[in-house]
Design a protein around this motif. Structure first.
Motif, PDB file in Angstrom:
ATOM      1  N   ALA B 106       0.833  -1.212   0.000  1.00 10.82           N
ATOM      2  CA  ALA B 106       0.000   0.000   0.000  1.00 10.82           C
ATOM      3  C   ALA B 106       0.863   1.255   0.000  1.00 10.82           C
ATOM      4  O   ALA B 106       0.576   2.224  -0.717  1.00 10.82           O
ATOM      5  N   ALA B 109       2.180   1.582  -3.435  1.00  7.95           N
ATOM      6  CA  ALA B 109       1.108   1.863  -4.393  1.00  7.95           C
ATOM      7  C   ALA B 109       0.724   3.343  -4.385  1.00  7.95           C
ATOM      8  O   ALA B 109       0.189   3.862  -5.369  1.00  7.95           O
ATOM      9  N   ALA B 116      -1.192   0.724  -7.723  1.00  4.15           N
ATOM     10  CA  ALA B 116      -2.466   1.273  -7.243  1.00  4.15           C
ATOM     11  C   ALA B 116      -3.648   0.610  -7.943  1.00  4.15           C
ATOM     12  O   ALA B 116      -4.690   0.357  -7.328  1.00  4.15           O
ATOM     13  N   GLN B 119      -4.114  -2.730  -6.331  1.00  2.00           N
ATOM     14  CA  GLN B 119      -4.717  -2.511  -5.012  1.00  2.00           C
ATOM     15  C   GLN B 119      -6.215  -2.191  -5.143  1.00  2.00           C
ATOM     16  O   GLN B 119      -7.054  -2.742  -4.420  1.00  2.00           O
ATOM     17  N   ALA B 120      -6.558  -1.319  -6.072  1.00  2.00           N
ATOM     18  CA  ALA B 120      -7.966  -0.941  -6.259  1.00  2.00           C
ATOM     19  C   ALA B 120      -8.796  -2.167  -6.632  1.00  2.00           C
ATOM     20  O   ALA B 120      -9.926  -2.335  -6.146  1.00  2.00           O
ATOM     21  N   LEU B 123      -9.222  -4.338  -3.454  1.00  6.43           N
ATOM     22  CA  LEU B 123     -10.129  -3.694  -2.500  1.00  6.43           C
ATOM     23  C   LEU B 123     -11.577  -3.791  -2.983  1.00  6.43           C
ATOM     24  O   LEU B 123     -12.486  -4.074  -2.195  1.00  6.43           O
ATOM     25  N   ALA B 124     -11.788  -3.565  -4.274  1.00  3.19           N
ATOM     26  CA  ALA B 124     -13.147  -3.634  -4.817  1.00  3.19           C
ATOM     27  C   ALA B 124     -13.711  -5.044  -4.684  1.00  3.19           C
ATOM     28  O   ALA B 124     -14.869  -5.237  -4.288  1.00  3.19           O
TER      29      ALA B 124
END
Lengths: 204, 204
Positions: B106, B109, B116, B119-120, B123-124
């Motif tokens: 993180a 990122a 990133a 990561q997105a 997370l989604a």
């Protein structure tokens, strides 16, 4: 020559570089160049990378404290609480840099006992402040231990939101962040009768 | 010679070193030595530090998914939800290493658009799973959008708790972490004896 203390000049340079490139990539050379001093000067004030991180983190904490103490707070203690928590979210460039420093500090603290001790002290202090604010904003039916538990959750959620926002590009925008904090406080402090706080909360 | 794919051997070595020293201090040389391969081999599979981080993060996500799919879940969907969320907390050495990797990922990122995006995506995906679980565990009076909002808060709180735990020494122990997750779910999904006043949606 600046009349500001050299360490403050170096810390500002450090945060400026962090904002652009991330703290992990900060070097003594970059800080020296940005601050207009010799490399040896940076090394004198920041003999290790941990010392550099510690200074950056300390400055971030100082800035957040200063902003919080300057906030115009009103009679609505629940709104005051969300207003203060927003200062921990990356809602503008300044706060985004701060969150990056906090995340880098936390990542390093995971393997550095001395940084972990600093982190624990800050978390305990902020958590205690949130517990006090929750006590003021709540209905008075939480015990001190329950308030401390709720404060730990609130601080974790806010820091987690900040972490997710800075690390995921556009997955969480400013509206989603502020909405989440409002909902979080509503969930932790259910109101009597109608849930008026959210209905009357303005946009950020 | 191992019959496992070389990249898997390297990734395991990477996570082992991370557990001991933190990902920030991981080097190509260390990974090569731990895996018993030439430096050039590591560089072939991980040409950049981001590639290394990406592999470590991917492996962590794979491990968490595997554990979650092997959990013995029962008829109590609320308990199932807290059981799954605990897999994200640093409650043992394995999960502590995973959290460190996630935090390091993180942090990086924040200044790497390609990380990133990864990561997105994660997370989604996790957030969507939590929203589905909240729908099953709740009273059915949340809209899909409210469930998504609550899921974002839940994921942020859990990741924030994990971040605070690994970065603060003993400030949060295992009992405090699991207690916090239980309380969080209680706060997000109020149950018995609470009227609709706790609901957060004013819109019909």
């Amino acid at each position: 020559m600046s009349i500001r203390p050299t360490k403050d000049v170096l810390t500002d340079a450090l945060l400026d570089i962090t904002a652009r490139h991330g703290l992990e990539r900060v070097s003594v050379r970059q800080v020296a160049a940005a601050a207009g001093v010799a490399i040896g000067t940076v090394q004198h004030y920041f003999p290790t990378k941990d010392a550099m991180l510690d200074a950056a983190f300390g400055e971030v904490v100082r800035r957040i404290r200063a902003r919080v103490s300057n906030l115009a707070l009103g009679p609505d203690v629940r709104r005051n609480l969300t207003t203060v928590l927003r200062e921990l979210l990356p809602l503008d460039e300044e706060r985004t840099t701060e969150v990056r420093v906090q995340v880098a500090f936390a990542a390093r603290a995971a393997t550095s006992p001395s940084l972990a001790a600093v982190q624990a002290g800050i978390l305990a202090e902020v958590s205690e402040s949130i517990a006090e604010a929750l006590a003021l904003a709540g209905r008075g039916d939480d015990t001190p231990e329950e308030l401390r538990r709720k404060a730990r959750i609130a601080l974790a959620a806010v820091d987690g939101l900040a972490l997710h926002a800075v690390s995921s590009g556009s997955w969480l925008d400013a509206a989603a962040l502020t909405d989440a904090v409002d909902q979080l406080i509503d969930a932790l402090l259910p109101t009597r009768g109608v849930s008026g706080s959210r209905a009357t909360s303005p946009a950020p």
